[in-house]
Design a protein around this motif. Structure first.
Motif, PDB file in Angstrom:
ATOM      1  N   ALA A 259     -15.183 -29.494   1.134  1.00 36.80           N
ATOM      2  CA  ALA A 259     -15.412 -30.434   0.025  1.00 36.80           C
ATOM      3  C   ALA A 259     -16.748 -30.141  -0.629  1.00 36.80           C
ATOM      4  N   VAL A 260     -16.763 -30.217  -1.976  1.00 38.91           N
ATOM      5  CA  VAL A 260     -18.009 -29.987  -2.731  1.00 38.91           C
ATOM      6  C   VAL A 260     -18.342 -31.243  -3.528  1.00 38.91           C
ATOM      7  N   ALA A 261     -19.623 -31.390  -3.859  1.00 37.48           N
ATOM      8  CA  ALA A 261     -20.084 -32.538  -4.634  1.00 37.48           C
ATOM      9  C   ALA A 261     -19.585 -32.445  -6.070  1.00 37.48           C
ATOM     10  N   ALA A 262     -19.564 -33.598  -6.752  1.00 39.48           N
ATOM     11  CA  ALA A 262     -19.071 -33.643  -8.124  1.00 39.48           C
ATOM     12  C   ALA A 262     -19.927 -32.817  -9.075  1.00 39.48           C
ATOM     13  N   ASP A 263     -21.205 -32.653  -8.758  1.00 35.09           N
ATOM     14  CA  ASP A 263     -22.054 -31.831  -9.636  1.00 35.09           C
ATOM     15  C   ASP A 263     -22.351 -30.453  -9.032  1.00 35.09           C
ATOM     16  N   HIS A 264     -21.549 -30.027  -8.080  1.00 35.56           N
ATOM     17  CA  HIS A 264     -21.656 -28.670  -7.544  1.00 35.56           C
ATOM     18  C   HIS A 264     -21.179 -27.687  -8.610  1.00 35.56           C
ATOM     19  N   ASP A 274     -10.515 -28.066 -16.917  1.00 33.69           N
ATOM     20  CA  ASP A 274      -9.495 -28.955 -16.365  1.00 33.69           C
ATOM     21  C   ASP A 274      -9.880 -30.403 -16.664  1.00 33.69           C
ATOM     22  N   PRO A 275      -9.262 -31.045 -17.674  1.00 36.52           N
ATOM     23  CA  PRO A 275      -9.617 -32.423 -18.032  1.00 36.52           C
ATOM     24  C   PRO A 275      -9.460 -33.405 -16.874  1.00 36.52           C
ATOM     25  N   ALA A 276      -8.488 -33.194 -16.015  1.00 38.28           N
ATOM     26  CA  ALA A 276      -8.288 -34.109 -14.882  1.00 38.28           C
ATOM     27  C   ALA A 276      -9.474 -34.029 -13.916  1.00 38.28           C
ATOM     28  N   ALA A 277      -9.958 -32.814 -13.700  1.00 41.06           N
ATOM     29  CA  ALA A 277     -11.130 -32.646 -12.838  1.00 41.06           C
ATOM     30  C   ALA A 277     -12.350 -33.311 -13.466  1.00 41.06           C
ATOM     31  N   ASP A 303      -8.132 -31.948  -5.638  1.00 35.52           N
ATOM     32  CA  ASP A 303      -7.818 -30.609  -5.135  1.00 35.52           C
ATOM     33  C   ASP A 303      -8.106 -29.576  -6.221  1.00 35.52           C
ATOM     34  N   THR A 304      -9.019 -28.638  -5.920  1.00 36.26           N
ATOM     35  CA  THR A 304      -9.410 -27.629  -6.917  1.00 36.26           C
ATOM     36  C   THR A 304      -8.371 -26.520  -7.054  1.00 36.26           C
ATOM     37  N   GLY A 305      -7.449 -26.438  -6.106  1.00 37.44           N
ATOM     38  CA  GLY A 305      -6.500 -25.327  -6.100  1.00 37.44           C
ATOM     39  C   GLY A 305      -7.036 -24.099  -5.396  1.00 37.44           C
ATOM     40  N   LEU A 306      -8.331 -24.108  -5.059  1.00 36.03           N
ATOM     41  CA  LEU A 306      -8.935 -22.984  -4.338  1.00 36.03           C
ATOM     42  C   LEU A 306      -8.711 -23.154  -2.838  1.00 36.03           C
TER      43      LEU A 306
END
Length: 833
Positions: A259-264, A274-277, A303-306
Motif C-alpha cells: 500500500a502507498v500513500a495518497a500523495d506517493h 485515472d479519474p477514479a484514482a 487497486d492500482t492494477g500494479l
C-alpha cells in the motif's frame, strides 16, 4: 474556653506580611545551598480549579520545608498565556485576546495568593509578553543558524471554514472542533525543529532520570520509539520499484499486499490518467494525519492494477493506494501482513485479501487464520520456509542478513519520533521571526529588531489568521537587499513557550534570554510537579530545547528536571437530572434538584470537568473554611500520586483539625508553664520531627499528615509538663509548611522570633529515635490473648515471667504449669498449655 481560630483574618494578615516583606523572594547571591521547586505553570483560563490547588499545595509544602532546612529556595510562578482559548474568546465575546488573557491572569493571581503559596512573585512572567517571547524569537534564530530549524511542505489538518490548521486534538470525528466542518488534509509549508537529531540522546538520557516515575520514562521511550528494521524495494509489474520500510521483516512471508500513500509518486502518477484514482485521493484528504487517527478510521484502498514481486519468491502482491498510509511516516509505502497487524487485518478483511499466519504462539500453526483480530504477540515463525521454528527476533536478524547479502535491502535503525512541526496559522502566539524575500529567500529578522511584536489592531470578524490579512504588519523591507518583503505570518506552537520558561525564571536579564552562569546556579529544577497528561510532549520538548541550547553553546545542561512527580487528579461525584442534564453540586440538595424538586441520579466519581459540571470552585470553600483547611485536606486524604475524591466531610474534617491545633496553641499561650519531663512524649515528638521530614522529602504528604495526627493525639492525652509545652511549641514549626497561616499566628502568640516561615526545622535528638520499649504479643496455644509493653531486649526468662503473670494467661492455665513457653525476642510469647 479557648478562642476560635479566625482563619479569614489570619489569612489576610499573614499574606500581607509575606507580600510586604518579600519573604519568598529567592536571592541570587545567597551562600545557602539552592533548591529549585517548580509546578507546571497554568494556562490563564480565569479560574483556578481544585487540580491547581492540589498541585501547588504539594510544591508549596516542599518549598517551605526546604527553606526551613537551610536552603535558598526558588519557587516561582508564571502564565502559559498563548493559545486558542483566547482567540475563541475574541471571536465569541468580541474582546481582544490580550485583554481577555490579562484579566484572567489578574483574577488567578489573586486566587493563588488567597491560598498563601510561598511564591516568588518578583519573577512572574507571562509568555504573551513581548519581554518573554522576544527572547524566544532570539533562541529560535539561534537554532535556525545552527541548522536545527528548517521549512518544508507537510500534511496538516485544515479546517476549510475557520481557514486554519488544527492540532490533532482539535479534530473530533473528522470535523473541526469549533466549526464542525469536515477537516481536510492539506500540504502547507511548515517550520520544523530537528528534535530527531537528538533522538538517541533523549533516549539515553532517560537512564539518568532516577527520580522520575517509571511510567513516564517508559512513555517517553515508546514515543521516541527506536527500532531496528529493514528497508527494501519491491520490483513492480510496470518495470519500476517501490521502497518500503518494516520493523517486522520476520513476517515477510505473511505479506498479502503493498500500500502507498495518497500523495506517493505512484499514486500521483496514476491519478493523472485515472479519474477514479484522483477521486479516491481527494477522499483520502478528508482523513486524519496522525497515527492515532489512522488506527481508528475506516481503512480504504484503491487497486492500482500494479503488482509487486515478493523479494523471496513468494508470489505477486497487489498494490493499493490506501488512506491509512502517510508520506510523513517511513517511505510512504508499506507491505501488509494482515494476520499480525490490526490495521492490515481490517484492510485485508474489507478487500478479501489473503490472511496468512506466520507467527504462532504454540497453539495454532496452520496457515489459515480465522481470528477476529490480528495476533501481535510473541512466538515462533511458521509457514515461512527457512524461518520456520525461529523466534521472532532471530528471524528478523536472518531476513536482514539475507537482504543485505543478496542486495535487495538494508538493515536500518528508525525512530517513531518525528521532527517537531511548530507552525500555527493563528494570531495569539509568538510570531516566527523570519522575513520572506523574493530575491533573498528566508531572511532572519535582525536581532536589533526583536521582538517582532503582535499588532494590537486585529479583527476576528472573519475566519482565518488575522496576521495574514492585516493591512500593514506583514509588509516590510528585506534586511538584506532592502526590497519589498513579507513577514512570516505563522506563530509558534505554544509548547515552544513552555520549553524554556523554567530557565527564564532562574535568570531574567533584559538584553538576552538568560544569563548562563546565573541560570546554571539554579538549574536543573530539583523537583518538578505536574499532571501525567504532560508526560510526553511538554517534557520531551523541554528536554529537547535544553539540549538544543547546549548545542548552540548557551547553557551547559542536558536534563532540565532531575526530579519529577505526577500528582493524581481531584475527583467528585457526578449528578444528572431526570432528563439527562448534568447538574453541578450547588444545584442539588437532599437528593433532589433545587430548581425543580425532581430526584437526582448520582453517577460515578470522575475527574472534575466543566462538561460534567462536577467541579468545585475553590474560592467559596476557602472563604468558608480558610486556606489552611483546604491545604490540609489536599494533603491528608490520599497518596499524592493517586486521585483524591473531594467531599464536604473531608474539608469539614480538615477544618476541625485546624481548630484542634488552635486550641493547643491558644491554651499554651494563656496557661502557666508546665514542669517536669514526659519521656514518652519526648520520644514521640522527635520521632515525628524525623518522620515528617523524611515523608515531605519523599513527597509522601499523607504519611506526614498521619504522623502529625498521632503527635497531636499524644499531646492532647499527655499530662501538663515541660515536655508537653515543648511539644506544642515544636508542633507549630512542624505544621508550618502545610498550614502556614495558623502556624504564623501561633508563632506570634507564643513569642517566636520573626516569622515561622523563616524559622529552622526543629533539630532531632538522635538518642530519642531509638525505641526502648516494644509491644509483645501474648498467645496461649497459638491464639492471641493480650499484649504487653516491655523494655526492648528484655531477657527471655523475664519475658516468660511477665507473660505467665498476665491475668488472662493465668485464668486460661487454671493453676496448671505450662507444657512449654516459646519466646520470640521483642515480638511474641506463645504459652502452650
Amino acid at each position: 474556653m479557648a478562642s476560635r481560630f479566625n482563619a479569614l483574618k489570619a489569612d489576610t494578615h499573614w499574606q500581607q506580611v509575606w507580600d510586604e516583606s518579600q519573604t519568598f523572594a529567592a536571592r541570587d547571591d545567597s551562600p545557602k545551598p539552592r533548591s529549585y521547586v517548580l509546578e507546571m505553570f497554568p494556562y490563564p483560563s480565569g479560574k483556578i480549579h481544585m487540580g491547581h490547588v492540589r498541585n501547588y499545595t504539594m510544591g508549596d509544602v516542599l518549598a517551605r520545608f526546604r527553606r526551613m532546612t537551610g536552603h535558598e529556595v526558588l519557587h516561582p510562578m508564571g502564565w502559559d498565556a498563548f493559545g486558542m482559548p483566547a482567540e475563541n474568546a475574541a471571536m465569541e465575546k468580541k474582546v481582544h485576546p490580550g485583554e481577555w488573557t490579562r484579566q484572567n491572569i489578574a483574577a488567578m493571581k489573586a486566587q493563588l495568593k488567597r491560598l498563601g503559596f510561598a511564591l516568588d512573585w518578583s519573577r512572574e512572567l507571562a509568555t504573551c509578553d513581548p519581554s518573554y517571547y522576544g527572547h524566544e524569537q532570539s533562541l529560535f534564530l539561534d537554532f535556525y543558524r545552527a541548522g536545527l530549524v528548517y521549512r518544508k511542505e507537510s500534511a496538516v489538518n485544515w479546517d476549510p471554514v475557520d481557514m486554519t490548521v488544527l492540532a490533532n486534538e482539535q479534530v473530533i470525528d473528522g470535523r473541526g472542533w469549533r466549526s464542525g466542518a469536515l477537516v481536510e488534509k492539506r500540504k502547507l509549508s511548515q517550520w520544523f525543529l530537528r528534535i530527531t537529531r537528538f533522538a538517541d540522546e533523549l533516549l539515553a538520557g532517560l537512564g539518568s532520570l532516577e527520580h522520575w516515575p517509571d511510567k513516564v520514562r517508559l512513555m517517553q521511550e515508546n514515543w521516541i520509539g527506536k527500532s531496528q528494521g529493514l528497508q527494501f524495494r519491491f520490483a513492480l509489474s510496470d518495470g519500476e520499484s517501490v521502497e518500503v520500510f518494516t520493523t517486522r521483516p520476520d513476517t515477510i512471508f505473511g505479506a498479502s499486499f503493498v500500500a502507498v500513500a495518497a500523495d506517493h509518486p505512484i499514486a500521483q502518477a496514476l491519478a493523472s490518467r485515472d479519474p477514479a484514482a484522483a477521486a479516491f485521493i481527494e477522499r483520502c484528504k478528508q482523513g486524519g494525519t496522525t497515527a492515532a487517527e489512522l488506527e481508528t478510521q475506516e481503512k480504504l484502498g484503491y487497486d492500482t492494477g500494479l503488482t509487486a514481486a515478493h523479494p523471496l519468491g513468494a508470489g505477486e502482491l497487489p498494490v493499493y493506494i490506501a488512506n491509512f498510509v502517510l508520506m510523513e511516516y517511513g517511505t510512504g509505502a508499506v507491505f501488509g501482513v494482515p494476520a499480525h497487524d490490526q490495521r492490515d487485518f481490517e484492510f485485508a478483511s474489507k478487500y478479501a485479501l489473503p490472511i496468512r499466519r506466520v507467527v504462532a504462539d504454540g497453539e495454532r500453526s496452520d496457515a489459515a487464520f480465522d481470528g477476529t483480530e490480528a495476533y501481535t504477540g510473541p512466538g515462533h515463525l511458521v509457514n515461512s520456509h527457512f524461518l520456520d521454528g525461529l523466534a521472532v527476533e532471530e528471524a528478523k536478524r536472518i531476513v536482514i542478513e539475507r537482504a543485505e547479502r543478496e542486495g535487495w535491502g538494508q538493515g536500518s535503525t528508525v525512530y517513531r519520533l518525528r521532527d517537531w512541526g511548530v507552525s500555527r496559522q493563528r494570531y495569539w502566539g509568538t510570531p516566527i521571526p523570519i522575513i520572506h524575500c523574493s530575491a533573498c529567500g528566508e531572511v532572519p529578522v535582525p536581532r536589533e529588531q526583536l521582538p517582532v511584536a503582535l499588532p494590537e489592531d486585529v479583527s476576528f470578524d472573519v475566519p482565518g489568521n488575522p496576521l495574514e490579512r492585516h493591512p500593514s504588519w506583514k509588509h516590510v523591507h528585506c534586511p538584506q537587499c532592502g526590497g519589498a518583503a513579507l513577514r512570516d505570518t505563522d506563530t509558534l506552537d505554544t509548547f515552544a513557550d513552555s520549553s524554556w520558561y523554567f530557565i527564564r525564571f532562574a535568570s531574567q536579564p533584559e538584553d538576552r534570554p538568560f544569563d548562563r552562569a546565573q541560570a546554571e546556579r539554579w538549574l536543573p529544577v530539583g523537583q518538578y510537579i505536574g499532571g501525567v497528561e504532560h508526560a510526553i510532549l511538554h517534557l520531551l520538548y523541554a528536554r529537547f530545547w535544553t539540549r538544543a541550547l547546549r548545542h548552540v553553546g548557551l547553557i551547559d545542561l542536558a536534563e532540565p528536571f532531575t526530579g519529577l512527580f505526577t500528582q493524581g487528579m481531584v475527583t467528585h461525584e457526578t449528578y444528572k437530572a431526570a432528563d439527562g442534564r448534568w447538574l453541578a453540586p450547588e444545584e442539588i440538595g437532599g437528593g433532589v434538584e433545587l430548581a425543580t424538586g425532581a430526584p437526582v441520579m448520582v453517577g460515578r466519581v470522575e475527574k472534575m470537568s466543566k462538561s460534567k459540571k462536577n467541579t468545585v470552585d475553590p474560592a467559596p470553600i476557602v472563604d468558608q473554611y480558610g486556606a489552611d483547611a483546604v491545604r490540609w485536606f489536599m494533603l491528608s486524604d490520599s497518596p499524592p500520586e493517586r486521585d483524591l475524591e473531594w467531599s464536604e466531610n473531608g474539608i469539614e474534617g480538615a477544618w476541625r483539625f485546624v481548630q484542634r491545633l488552635w486550641r493547643l496553641f491558644d491554651a499554651l499561650g494563656e496557661g502557666e508553664a508546665g514542669k517536669g519531663a514526659d519521656a514518652a512524649l519526648d520520644r514521640k515528638l522527635h520521632q515525628t520531627i524525623a518522620g515528617v521530614a523524611a515523608d515531605v522529602e519523599a513527597l509522601s504528604f499523607n504519611k506526614a499528615v498521619a504522623k502529625l495526627y498521632e503527635l497531636v493525639n499524644a499531646i492532647e492525652k499527655a499530662a501538663p509538663s515541660a515536655s508537653r509545652d515543648a511539644a506544642v511549641r515544636t508542633l507549630v514549626q512542624l505544621v508550618a509548611p502545610m498550614v502556614p497561616h495558623i502556624a504564623e499566628e501561633a508563632w506570634a502568640l507564643l513569642g517566636g522570633q520573626g516569622l515561622v516561615a523563616d524559622a529552622p526545622w526543629p533539630k532531632v535528638e538522635a538518642a530519642l529515635l531509638v525505641e526502648d520499649e516494644v509491644i509483645v504479643a501474648i498467645q496461649v496455644n497459638g491464639k492471641l490473648r493480650d499484649t504487653l509493653t516491655l523494655p526492648k531486649g528484655l531477657a527471655r526468662e523475664d519475658v516468660e515471667a511477665a507473660a505467665l503473670a498476665n491475668d488472662k494467661v493465668a485464668r486460661l492455665l487454671e493453676g496448671r504449669a505450662p507444657r512449654k513457653v516459646i519466646v520470640v525476642p521483642d515480638r511474641l510469647v506463645n504459652v502452650v498449655a
